[in-house]
Design an enzyme around this catalytic site. Structure first.
Site, PDB file in Angstrom:
ATOM      1  CB  SER A 244      -0.977   0.059   1.185  1.00  0.00           C
ATOM      2  OG  SER A 244      -1.792  -1.083   1.224  1.00  0.00           O
ATOM      3  CB  SER A 282      -1.141  -1.787  -3.549  1.00  0.00           C
ATOM      4  OG  SER A 282      -0.608  -0.588  -3.060  1.00  0.00           O
ATOM      5  CG  ASP A 284      -2.517   2.171  -4.105  1.00  0.00           C
ATOM      6  OD1 ASP A 284      -1.758   1.693  -3.240  1.00  0.00           O
ATOM      7  OD2 ASP A 284      -2.596   1.723  -5.264  1.00  0.00           O
TER       8      ASP A 284
END
Length: 370
Positions: A244, A282, A284
């Site tokens: 992330s 991830s 984000d």
């Protein structure tokens, strides 16, 4: 520590004096870094108006490019466009501890603010490759230290604060920052960025358009694609690139919440310049705020009781037709902050002998020697 510009990387735009989010007047940042034993983690604290301005609202907005992560307090920011408390970043399993500690810190130093309600903003990225993420290492005192020591001026980068145990493009990652000056008529505004970089696969990595990740000679112990092999080696059973990124954008330009969200939506363009395609694993998530007094006034006045004519509020803001220069500044800041985090990071050995290797400076210099 060297920064991206010290390695001859051609980067666009004009940075502020510290090339950091603290170039935005009033913004202060503090770190607590934990590296003893199995702890490879920490806390990053961003105070939009410094330690004396807690409780004074800023206009704000958020945006999630990929929601496989956490940023507390988003619902109120998205509802009212208001941010009045610190922003903190840590590891995935310490969000609760950091959130509660922030409440206690505000209650101790700003009891009138705490007497109403508190919605701290706490973001996270996963550092379980290097850090004993279930070791309960982040304590109340660590959060207090990050908040109490927050200051303006130059900032450390790389293996510090919440970014201590993070990896980026399967190199050592961490905390990074950058800023840009934006000239608007006779006025000069600043856009600043601070991020916790923990994303991307090695073969994606690019610097100023050049694919340096594919040919890097740095070891990549996170690059094994066979999950069963990873498990047998005692490595986390997660694909490369998991982790992330949390990005905080600050400015002193008078921007509406909708305009700040538009700035957040430009963050992925800066990330893409470094190569990422935005993987599923991830998280984000981005937050932006404006410290401009003309913008803050609309967020700060909270009239109660019967409505009166004088309760009508006015605000000055940058016209939408002139917003592009701020978009450009965000994209440039984010790209450079990622590179700064990677350039400043150093090799680290974490839990169970897991190792993460820094981006080789020589490879970058060689790519851009003229």
């Amino acid at each position: 520590m060297p920064r991206a510009r010290d390695l001859n990387i051609p980067l666009d735009g004009t940075p502020g004096p510290n090339n950091a989010i603290t170039d935005v007047p009033g913004v202060e940042v503090g770190y607590t870094t934990l590296t003893s034993g199995g702890a490879k983690t920490g806390v990053t604290a961003i105070l939009p108006r410094g330690k004396t301005g807690v409780g004074k609202a800023c206009t704000a907005a958020t945006f999630s490019f990929n929601g496989n992560g956490e940023l507390t307090g988003r619902s109120m920011i998205d509802e009212a466009g208001v941010l009045a408390l610190p922003i903190l970043i840590t590891n995935s399993h310490s969000v609760g501890a950091v959130h509660r500690a922030c409440d206690l810190w505000v209650a101790k130093h700003f009891p009138k603010v705490a007497a109403q309600w508190m919605l701290p903003v706490v973001g996270e990225t996963w550092d379980g490759y290097l850090n004993e993420i279930n070791g309960d290492h982040v304590k109340e005192d660590h959060v207090f230290d990050a908040l109490n020591t927050a200051s303006s001026g130059p900032l450390q980068e790389g293996n510090v604060g919440g970014g201590t145990g993070m990896n980026c493009y399967s190199f050592k990652g961490g905390s990074g920052t950058s800023s840009r000056n934006v000239q608007f008529g006779t006025k000069s505004y600043t856009v600043g960025c601070l991020l916790q970089a923990n994303f991307g696969r090695r073969n994606e990595f690019k610097v100023a358009g050049r694919p340096l990740g594919k040919d890097s000679k740095a070891p990549n112990p996170m690059g094994t694609t066979d999950w069963f092999e990873r498990e047998a080696e005692g490595l986390p059973k997660v694909p490369e690139g998991s982790g992330s990124i949390i990005v905080v954008i600050a400015t002193d330009a008078p921007l509406l919440p909708g305009q700040l969200q538009a700035l957040c939506r430009r963050v992925p363009l800066g990330l893409a310049r470094t190569g990422t395609s935005g993987g599923h694993f991830s998280g984000d998530i981005f937050v932006a705020f404006s410290t401009a007094e003309s913008a803050a006034s609309i967020a700060s006045k909270m009239p109660y009781g019967p409505a009166k004519d004088e309760d009508i509020q006015t605000i000055q803001f940058v016209p939408w037709g002139h917003i592009d220069m701020f978009y450009e500044a965000v994209v440039q800041c984010v790209e450079e902050a990622v590179l700064n985090a990677m350039v400043a990071a150093e090799d680290m050995e974490g839990r169970d002998g897991h190792k993460s290797f820094a981006l080789p400076h020589g490879e970058v210099r060689e790519a851009f020697c003229t």
